[in-house]
Every structure is written in structure tokens, then in C-alpha cells.
Write an enzyme that holds these catalytic residues in place. Sequence first.
Site, PDB file in Angstrom:
ATOM      1  N   LEU A  55       2.655  43.893  -2.305  1.00  0.00           N
ATOM      2  CA  LEU A  55       1.838  42.775  -2.759  1.00  0.00           C
ATOM      3  C   LEU A  55       0.497  42.874  -2.048  1.00  0.00           C
ATOM      4  O   LEU A  55       0.434  43.276  -0.879  1.00  0.00           O
ATOM      5  CB  LEU A  55       2.493  41.431  -2.417  1.00  0.00           C
ATOM      6  CG  LEU A  55       3.812  41.074  -3.110  1.00  0.00           C
ATOM      7  CD1 LEU A  55       4.292  39.709  -2.644  1.00  0.00           C
ATOM      8  CD2 LEU A  55       3.664  41.090  -4.623  1.00  0.00           C
ATOM      9  N   ASP A  56      -0.580  42.493  -2.719  1.00  0.00           N
ATOM     10  CA  ASP A  56      -1.888  42.459  -2.082  1.00  0.00           C
ATOM     11  C   ASP A  56      -1.859  41.501  -0.897  1.00  0.00           C
ATOM     12  O   ASP A  56      -1.073  40.534  -0.870  1.00  0.00           O
ATOM     13  CB  ASP A  56      -2.959  41.986  -3.070  1.00  0.00           C
ATOM     14  CG  ASP A  56      -3.184  42.983  -4.202  1.00  0.00           C
ATOM     15  OD1 ASP A  56      -2.788  44.154  -4.056  1.00  0.00           O
ATOM     16  OD2 ASP A  56      -3.751  42.569  -5.233  1.00  0.00           O
ATOM     17  N   ARG A  57      -2.745  41.728   0.065  1.00  0.00           N
ATOM     18  CA  ARG A  57      -2.793  40.898   1.272  1.00  0.00           C
ATOM     19  C   ARG A  57      -2.825  39.388   0.971  1.00  0.00           C
ATOM     20  O   ARG A  57      -2.094  38.618   1.594  1.00  0.00           O
ATOM     21  CB  ARG A  57      -4.006  41.293   2.121  1.00  0.00           C
ATOM     22  CG  ARG A  57      -4.145  40.508   3.417  1.00  0.00           C
ATOM     23  CD  ARG A  57      -5.509  40.755   4.040  1.00  0.00           C
ATOM     24  NE  ARG A  57      -5.627  42.108   4.533  1.00  0.00           N
ATOM     25  CZ  ARG A  57      -5.369  42.474   5.789  1.00  0.00           C
ATOM     26  NH1 ARG A  57      -4.977  41.572   6.662  1.00  0.00           N
ATOM     27  NH2 ARG A  57      -5.511  43.736   6.162  1.00  0.00           N
ATOM     28  N   VAL A  59      -1.711  37.763  -1.552  1.00  0.00           N
ATOM     29  CA  VAL A  59      -0.615  37.308  -2.420  1.00  0.00           C
ATOM     30  C   VAL A  59       0.637  37.100  -1.582  1.00  0.00           C
ATOM     31  O   VAL A  59       1.036  37.980  -0.813  1.00  0.00           O
ATOM     32  CB  VAL A  59      -0.336  38.328  -3.542  1.00  0.00           C
ATOM     33  CG1 VAL A  59       0.809  37.839  -4.434  1.00  0.00           C
ATOM     34  CG2 VAL A  59      -1.595  38.574  -4.365  1.00  0.00           C
TER      35      VAL A  59
END
Length: 214
Positions: A55-57, A59
Site C-alpha cells: 500500500l502507498d505510504r 494509504v
Amino acid sequence: MIEILWQCHSCVVVNKPVGLPTTSPQGIDGLESCLRKQLAEAGSPASYLTAVHRLDRPVSGLVLIALRKKAARLLSEQFRLRHVQKKYIAVVQGHALEACKQEPWQDTIAKLADEARVEIVGSDSADGRAAETRVSFLDHDSATDSSRIELRPVTGRMHQLRIQAAHRGHPIMGDPLYGNAEDESALKLVAAKLSFRDPTNGRAVEVSLPKLPF
């Protein structure tokens, strides 16, 4: 403290906090390093630990972590074959009912050279990769002129959900890359549900966040 929502001897599903990268260089806190330290302090050190997806930072939400090499291979194969089902909840700008009626969202996405962002390109682009997301409208808040929508990605491209929502005129709230937010610390996108097969016995597993942040 990393919240563990489901576990077996070969993998766990955890709730990644906002602002924590899934992986990180040595010496910098990331989900993997924090979980490794947490398990060791609890008396259950992991000789092997890797996130099967990321997951992106900014998110938050569910991430599947393998604790055995064999489990990592089996789970990665499930992702490759698109047998893993993921559901996200996002808050987007505007009234997104009509945009959600045009589902599935199908686009061609290409990464921008030397930048950590993507763009929508023509289907004949040499650098483009097909992206598809199933979408459902949940509700609209007239006070903030924002909508909650459910996103179920079929493919897993970089920033897929963020660029597809923005491309349809409804950027995710708190997104500085594809919207007009100043920073991404308040990005309203969460991985809310994850369905897969237990790599130890093949049984269907479905894990959901006990409480949504928005």
C-alpha cells in the site's frame, strides 16, 4: 503497535497505519521492520517476513504478510492469477454517482519517467498497461460536496485508484499528486477488505477492517 487482524502459522493480515511505508531501507521504520520487531518482542520472532503486496505510504488498511517462503510463493501466485479480491473505500471530491455508473473503470496507465506518478495514456501507448477497477457509489455528503465510493481493483497498477478517480473528475480527498491537496497525510483511501486462500490448507479467508476511518 501493528494491529494483527488474522493469522496462521505461515502468514498474517495486518492493519497498516497511515504514513508508514510497507517496505523501507534498513534503519527506517516500515511495516515489515516494525512487525518483525513486534513479533520478536512478543516472543515469536520471524525468520522470514515479507509483504506479498504493498500500500502507498498515505494509504491505511489491510496488508497480507507471508511468514514462510512457500507461503509467499503461493500467495504471490494468487495475486498473479487475480484470485485475491481487494476492496477499498475512498472519499472523493464531488458527486460521483454518474461516474460510478460508468463502471468498470478501464484505462491505460503509464509511469512518468523519473517521477513517482502515473498518467492516463492511449491504449496504443508502448509504455501503457491496462488498468481495471470495479466501482460502487455509497453516499454523498452535501456539506463537503464529497462522495464515498467502493473500489475493487481487478489489476494492480501504480496509483491505479488515485489516477482513475481523478481522471473522471473526482480526485480522492487529500491527494496532492492527482488532486489539489497540499500534502498526502490526509489521503482518504483505505484498504477495507481482503479475500484470499489460506496457503496452508486452501480454505477461503475474508478479512475486513473492524472499523472504517471514514
